[in-house]
Design a protein around this motif. Structure first.
Motif, PDB file in Angstrom:
ATOM      1  N   TYR A  35      49.171  44.775  41.455  1.00 17.15           N
ATOM      2  CA  TYR A  35      50.143  45.572  42.220  1.00 17.15           C
ATOM      3  C   TYR A  35      50.923  44.584  43.064  1.00 17.15           C
ATOM      4  CZ  TYR A  35      51.774  49.513  45.139  1.00 17.15           C
ATOM      5  OH  TYR A  35      52.526  50.452  45.791  1.00 17.15           O
ATOM      6  N   ALA A  36      52.083  44.188  42.564  1.00 16.35           N
ATOM      7  CA  ALA A  36      52.894  43.172  43.239  1.00 16.35           C
ATOM      8  C   ALA A  36      53.855  43.860  44.197  1.00 16.35           C
ATOM      9  CB  ALA A  36      53.672  42.353  42.215  1.00 16.35           C
ATOM     10  N   THR A  37      53.668  43.615  45.474  1.00 16.11           N
ATOM     11  CA  THR A  37      54.505  44.280  46.476  1.00 16.11           C
ATOM     12  C   THR A  37      54.618  43.411  47.724  1.00 16.11           C
ATOM     13  OG1 THR A  37      54.677  46.181  47.960  1.00 16.11           O
ATOM     14  CG2 THR A  37      52.465  45.538  47.264  1.00 16.11           C
ATOM     15  N   PRO A  38      55.824  43.374  48.321  1.00 13.62           N
ATOM     16  CA  PRO A  38      55.975  42.627  49.594  1.00 13.62           C
ATOM     17  C   PRO A  38      55.608  43.480  50.801  1.00 13.62           C
ATOM     18  CG  PRO A  38      58.113  43.404  48.838  1.00 13.62           C
ATOM     19  CD  PRO A  38      57.115  43.849  47.795  1.00 13.62           C
ATOM     20  N   ARG A  39      55.137  44.717  50.598  1.00  9.80           N
ATOM     21  CA  ARG A  39      54.878  45.626  51.729  1.00  9.80           C
ATOM     22  C   ARG A  39      53.771  45.137  52.637  1.00  9.80           C
ATOM     23  NH1 ARG A  39      52.966  50.597  51.152  1.00  9.80           N
ATOM     24  NH2 ARG A  39      52.277  50.405  48.980  1.00  9.80           N
ATOM     25  N   PHE A  40      52.787  44.423  52.065  1.00  9.00           N
ATOM     26  CA  PHE A  40      51.617  44.031  52.854  1.00  9.00           C
ATOM     27  C   PHE A  40      51.749  42.592  53.341  1.00  9.00           C
ATOM     28  CE2 PHE A  40      49.854  47.064  49.613  1.00  9.00           C
ATOM     29  CZ  PHE A  40      49.813  48.156  50.468  1.00  9.00           C
ATOM     30  N   LYS A  41      51.162  42.314  54.486  1.00 10.25           N
ATOM     31  CA  LYS A  41      51.173  40.960  55.034  1.00 10.25           C
ATOM     32  C   LYS A  41      49.917  40.194  54.630  1.00 10.25           C
ATOM     33  CE  LYS A  41      54.984  42.009  57.045  1.00 10.25           C
ATOM     34  NZ  LYS A  41      56.238  41.597  56.358  1.00 10.25           N
ATOM     35  N   THR A  42      49.190  40.769  53.699  1.00  8.48           N
ATOM     36  CA  THR A  42      47.956  40.151  53.206  1.00  8.48           C
ATOM     37  C   THR A  42      47.931  40.228  51.680  1.00  8.48           C
ATOM     38  OG1 THR A  42      46.901  42.299  53.534  1.00  8.48           O
ATOM     39  CG2 THR A  42      46.544  40.645  55.242  1.00  8.48           C
ATOM     40  N   ARG A  43      47.087  39.389  51.070  1.00  9.29           N
ATOM     41  CA  ARG A  43      46.897  39.422  49.617  1.00  9.29           C
ATOM     42  C   ARG A  43      45.409  39.675  49.347  1.00  9.29           C
ATOM     43  NH1 ARG A  43      50.675  34.557  47.049  1.00  9.29           N
ATOM     44  NH2 ARG A  43      52.560  35.040  48.258  1.00  9.29           N
ATOM     45  N   HIS A  44      45.144  40.430  48.301  1.00 11.47           N
ATOM     46  CA  HIS A  44      43.781  40.891  48.052  1.00 11.47           C
ATOM     47  C   HIS A  44      43.389  40.648  46.597  1.00 11.47           C
ATOM     48  CE1 HIS A  44      43.928  43.068  51.930  1.00 11.47           C
ATOM     49  NE2 HIS A  44      45.208  43.140  51.625  1.00 11.47           N
ATOM     50  N   PHE A  45      42.153  40.203  46.426  1.00 10.81           N
ATOM     51  CA  PHE A  45      41.588  39.962  45.093  1.00 10.81           C
ATOM     52  C   PHE A  45      40.228  40.627  45.035  1.00 10.81           C
ATOM     53  CE2 PHE A  45      38.935  37.126  42.306  1.00 10.81           C
ATOM     54  CZ  PHE A  45      39.529  37.487  41.106  1.00 10.81           C
ATOM     55  N   ASN A  46      40.030  41.477  44.030  1.00 11.06           N
ATOM     56  CA  ASN A  46      38.785  42.230  43.906  1.00 11.06           C
ATOM     57  C   ASN A  46      38.357  42.196  42.441  1.00 11.06           C
ATOM     58  OD1 ASN A  46      37.927  45.764  44.122  1.00 11.06           O
ATOM     59  ND2 ASN A  46      36.616  44.011  44.419  1.00 11.06           N
ATOM     60  N   VAL A  47      37.160  41.694  42.177  1.00 11.44           N
ATOM     61  CA  VAL A  47      36.665  41.682  40.801  1.00 11.44           C
ATOM     62  C   VAL A  47      35.425  42.573  40.730  1.00 11.44           C
ATOM     63  CG1 VAL A  47      35.386  39.528  41.219  1.00 11.44           C
ATOM     64  CG2 VAL A  47      35.888  40.243  38.884  1.00 11.44           C
ATOM     65  N   LYS A  48      35.456  43.486  39.743  1.00 11.00           N
ATOM     66  CA  LYS A  48      34.405  44.495  39.600  1.00 11.00           C
ATOM     67  C   LYS A  48      33.723  44.324  38.251  1.00 11.00           C
ATOM     68  CE  LYS A  48      37.429  47.856  41.983  1.00 11.00           C
ATOM     69  NZ  LYS A  48      36.702  48.187  43.200  1.00 11.00           N
ATOM     70  N   PHE A  49      32.405  44.203  38.278  1.00  9.05           N
ATOM     71  CA  PHE A  49      31.602  44.172  37.054  1.00  9.05           C
ATOM     72  C   PHE A  49      31.023  45.578  36.870  1.00  9.05           C
ATOM     73  CE2 PHE A  49      31.801  39.914  38.674  1.00  9.05           C
ATOM     74  CZ  PHE A  49      31.921  39.104  37.548  1.00  9.05           C
ATOM     75  N   VAL A  50      31.316  46.184  35.733  1.00  7.93           N
ATOM     76  CA  VAL A  50      30.973  47.596  35.512  1.00  7.93           C
ATOM     77  C   VAL A  50      30.004  47.714  34.349  1.00  7.93           C
ATOM     78  CG1 VAL A  50      31.901  49.897  35.082  1.00  7.93           C
ATOM     79  CG2 VAL A  50      33.310  48.193  36.260  1.00  7.93           C
ATOM     80  N   GLN A  51      28.884  48.354  34.603  1.00  2.00           N
ATOM     81  CA  GLN A  51      27.930  48.593  33.524  1.00  2.00           C
ATOM     82  C   GLN A  51      27.299  49.974  33.710  1.00  2.00           C
ATOM     83  OE1 GLN A  51      24.958  45.500  33.731  1.00  2.00           O
ATOM     84  NE2 GLN A  51      23.784  46.536  35.309  1.00  2.00           N
ATOM     85  N   PRO A  52      26.749  50.549  32.630  1.00  2.00           N
ATOM     86  CA  PRO A  52      26.124  51.869  32.763  1.00  2.00           C
ATOM     87  C   PRO A  52      24.926  51.811  33.710  1.00  2.00           C
ATOM     88  CG  PRO A  52      26.457  51.286  30.460  1.00  2.00           C
ATOM     89  CD  PRO A  52      26.716  50.051  31.244  1.00  2.00           C
ATOM     90  N   LEU A  53      24.770  52.849  34.513  1.00  2.00           N
ATOM     91  CA  LEU A  53      23.561  52.963  35.329  1.00  2.00           C
ATOM     92  C   LEU A  53      22.362  53.111  34.410  1.00  2.00           C
ATOM     93  CD1 LEU A  53      24.814  55.413  38.086  1.00  2.00           C
ATOM     94  CD2 LEU A  53      23.659  53.249  38.569  1.00  2.00           C
ATOM     95  N   ALA A  54      21.291  52.418  34.749  1.00  2.00           N
ATOM     96  CA  ALA A  54      20.068  52.519  33.947  1.00  2.00           C
ATOM     97  C   ALA A  54      18.869  52.371  34.879  1.00  2.00           C
ATOM     98  CB  ALA A  54      20.033  51.438  32.865  1.00  2.00           C
ATOM     99  N   GLY A  71      49.337  42.565  46.545  1.00  2.00           N
ATOM    100  CA  GLY A  71      50.021  41.804  47.585  1.00  2.00           C
ATOM    101  C   GLY A  71      51.312  41.194  47.083  1.00  2.00           C
ATOM    102  N   ASN A  72      51.866  40.332  47.894  1.00  2.00           N
ATOM    103  CA  ASN A  72      53.159  39.719  47.603  1.00  2.00           C
ATOM    104  C   ASN A  72      52.971  38.512  46.685  1.00  2.00           C
ATOM    105  OD1 ASN A  72      55.846  39.035  47.661  1.00  2.00           O
ATOM    106  ND2 ASN A  72      55.766  38.098  49.699  1.00  2.00           N
ATOM    107  N   VAL A  73      52.741  38.797  45.397  1.00  2.00           N
ATOM    108  CA  VAL A  73      52.440  37.732  44.447  1.00  2.00           C
ATOM    109  C   VAL A  73      53.630  37.414  43.551  1.00  2.00           C
ATOM    110  CG1 VAL A  73      49.979  38.197  44.428  1.00  2.00           C
ATOM    111  CG2 VAL A  73      51.452  39.399  42.818  1.00  2.00           C
ATOM    112  N   GLY A  74      54.775  38.066  43.790  1.00  2.00           N
ATOM    113  CA  GLY A  74      55.971  37.748  43.014  1.00  2.00           C
ATOM    114  C   GLY A  74      55.890  38.247  41.592  1.00  2.00           C
ATOM    115  N   ASP A  75      55.598  37.352  40.661  1.00  2.00           N
ATOM    116  CA  ASP A  75      55.570  37.674  39.237  1.00  2.00           C
ATOM    117  C   ASP A  75      54.194  38.256  38.873  1.00  2.00           C
ATOM    118  OD1 ASP A  75      55.444  37.675  36.470  1.00  2.00           O
ATOM    119  OD2 ASP A  75      56.633  35.843  36.270  1.00  2.00           O
ATOM    120  N   ALA A  76      54.151  39.542  38.556  1.00  2.00           N
ATOM    121  CA  ALA A  76      52.872  40.183  38.252  1.00  2.00           C
ATOM    122  C   ALA A  76      52.250  39.623  36.976  1.00  2.00           C
ATOM    123  CB  ALA A  76      53.063  41.694  38.117  1.00  2.00           C
ATOM    124  N   ASP A  77      53.071  39.348  35.967  1.00  2.00           N
ATOM    125  CA  ASP A  77      52.526  38.807  34.717  1.00  2.00           C
ATOM    126  C   ASP A  77      51.882  37.442  34.957  1.00  2.00           C
ATOM    127  OD1 ASP A  77      53.255  40.993  33.215  1.00  2.00           O
ATOM    128  OD2 ASP A  77      55.225  40.161  32.694  1.00  2.00           O
TER     129      ASP A  77
END
Length: 439
Positions: A17-36, A207-213
């Motif tokens: 989500y590339a946007t200049p609206r926020f004064k911060t940049r955020h990185f979140n990595v999620k590992f997803v697996q079935p509950l067991a 965050g404000n990352v410019g080029d999303a690709d």
């Protein structure tokens, strides 16, 4: 409103989500697996072990010092449950580097630190250090046991546990105390390795990352390298998460309504009702169900608050919430214990009132306005934006916020009545005081 751009590469999915609206940049990595059942406890321990140290920063203090060097970056990990999926996360947030002289590359360094935290924990041989394991087992036992002290949250968990009885949805996100004593550093390392090699990985950049690709490709490069260093790869083996497909809402069930009563030395009763709707955020009827829940108990103008708490004075609090993934609508109230029968009756009356079309224009308008405000507030919070998108991704229907707001605004009273017919009472849960029973 700009939306998330998504790039898929095997089991790695990057959302930017590339946007200049926020004064911060955020990185979140999620590992997803079935509950067991057999992995829920060791998996829940992993994000806490990650923060004990990495191969480059071998102590918790070293990780924090590195974060401080990055203009006070926030670095953290967490464990969560979404539907029937277990989600292990790492996060890094930094100020927008364009606001600081000499901060070029700050976000990339913060991303690298978060990636290392989750993929290259400090090890001894091929195991987590035993001193780390023992410390985290002790702390984790306290985390699980502390849930018992919050009676409102605990009683709701007990209600949902009954609703999910026999389903993976009901497994606790933190696992079980009785499993902790059996865990070793070797076993936890094996669970960690399995997670890295089999989980679906959803990485978010906001965050404000410019080029999303370009930002997405940078994340792919970072995660591929991290997985390779961890002894695996993006292709993975023995895939489990992807084979599960989207999270499905809990289906309606036949049979009697379940009743669960717990007795503890409490002064105030907790009366919770769990309903199945069969409607989740992937369904076309989801916006109407959101409005339905709002009219029932989402706001101070809602039927539960007005009729149960204010007019009848039967509850200290009375509200409802809708889980967008499971489709479970849960009502929670705090009541005088002797008011159980009366409170239960009037709560059910409010559901029937909606099903019978007793919806005023004011209730409908205020609810739409309240929902719009809630979502617009979320739109100003990067992590809330991520959560909203992630729920849609898991459900197989990631709507843009603007589209959802339009759909909510278009909901009519007839729509609410129609979807309310799907509301089926599943469980009545009551936490009450201990009853003296004679011999």
């Amino acid at each position: 409103m700009a939306g998330f751009q998504r790039v898929d590469d095997g089991r790695i999915h990057v959302h930017v989500y590339a946007t200049p609206r926020f004064k911060t940049r955020h990185f979140n990595v999620k590992f997803v697996q079935p509950l067991a059942r057999d992995t829920v406890t060791p998996t829940a321990l992993l994000p806490y072990l990650w923060m004990e140290g990495t191969q480059s920063y071998p102590t918790a203090r070293a990780i924090m010092e590195r974060a401080d060097d990055l203009f006070g970056a926030t670095v953290r990990t967490s464990i969560g449950k979404r539907g029937d999926r277990h989600v292990v996360e790492a996060y890094a947030g930094v100020p927008d580097e364009q606001a600081f002289r000499g901060a070029t590359g700050l976000f990339q360094q913060a991303q690298a630190l978060a990636a290392e935290v989750c993929s290259q924990p400090v090890l001894e041989g091929n195991a987590f250090p035993q001193r780390h394991v023992q410390r985290e087992i002790t702390l984790h036992k306290r985390r699980i046991e502390s849930l018992f002290d919050d009676k409102i949250a605990w009683s709701m968990d007990r209600c949902l546990e009954a609703v999910y009885q026999g389903e993976r949805f009901g497994l606790p996100r933190l696992g079980y105390v009785e499993d902790l004593g059996q865990l070793s550093g070797e076993q936890l390392r094996s669970v960690h390795h399995h997670l890295l090699n089999t989980a679906d990985i959803h990485a978010y950049v906001v965050g404000n990352v410019g080029d999303a690709d370009r930002a997405a490709q940078d994340v792919l490069t970072l995660l591929h390298a991290a997985l390779e260093r961890a002894g695996g790869g993006a292709s993975g083996t023995d895939r489990t998460a992807a084979a599960e497909g989207p999270v499905n809402p809990l289906a309606h069930r036949s049979g009697d309504v379940r009743t669960v009563v717990d007795e503890q030395p409490v002064n105030q009763g907790k009366l919770n009702l769990g309903f199945r709707t069969g409607i989740s955020c992937r369904d076309d009827d989801y916006p109407a169900m959101l409005v339905c829940n709002g009219i029932l108990g989402g706001f101070p103008h809602s039927k539960l608050f007005v009729n149960v708490r204010e007019k009848a004075s039967l509850a200290y609090y009375a509200s409802s919430r809708l889980d967008g993934l499971t489709g479970v609508l849960a009502v929670q109230t705090g009541i005088e214990i002797n008011n159980y029968e009366q409170a239960l009756s009037i709560i059910q009356e409010q559901v029937r009132a909606i099903q019978n079309g007793e919806i005023s224009a004011t209730e409908l308008a205020y609810t739409k306005h309240g929902l719009r405000n809630q979502y617009l507030q979320a739109n100003d919070q990067p992590m809330s934006l991520i959560d909203l998108n992630f729920a849609g991704v898991l459900a197989g229907q990631a709507r843009e916020l603007e589209e959802l707001l339009k759909r909510i605004e278009a909901v009519t009273a007839d729509d609410v009545v129609r979807v309310s017919s799907n509301i089926q009472l599943d469980t009545v849960y009551f936490l009450r005081n201990e009853v003296s029973r004679g011999a």
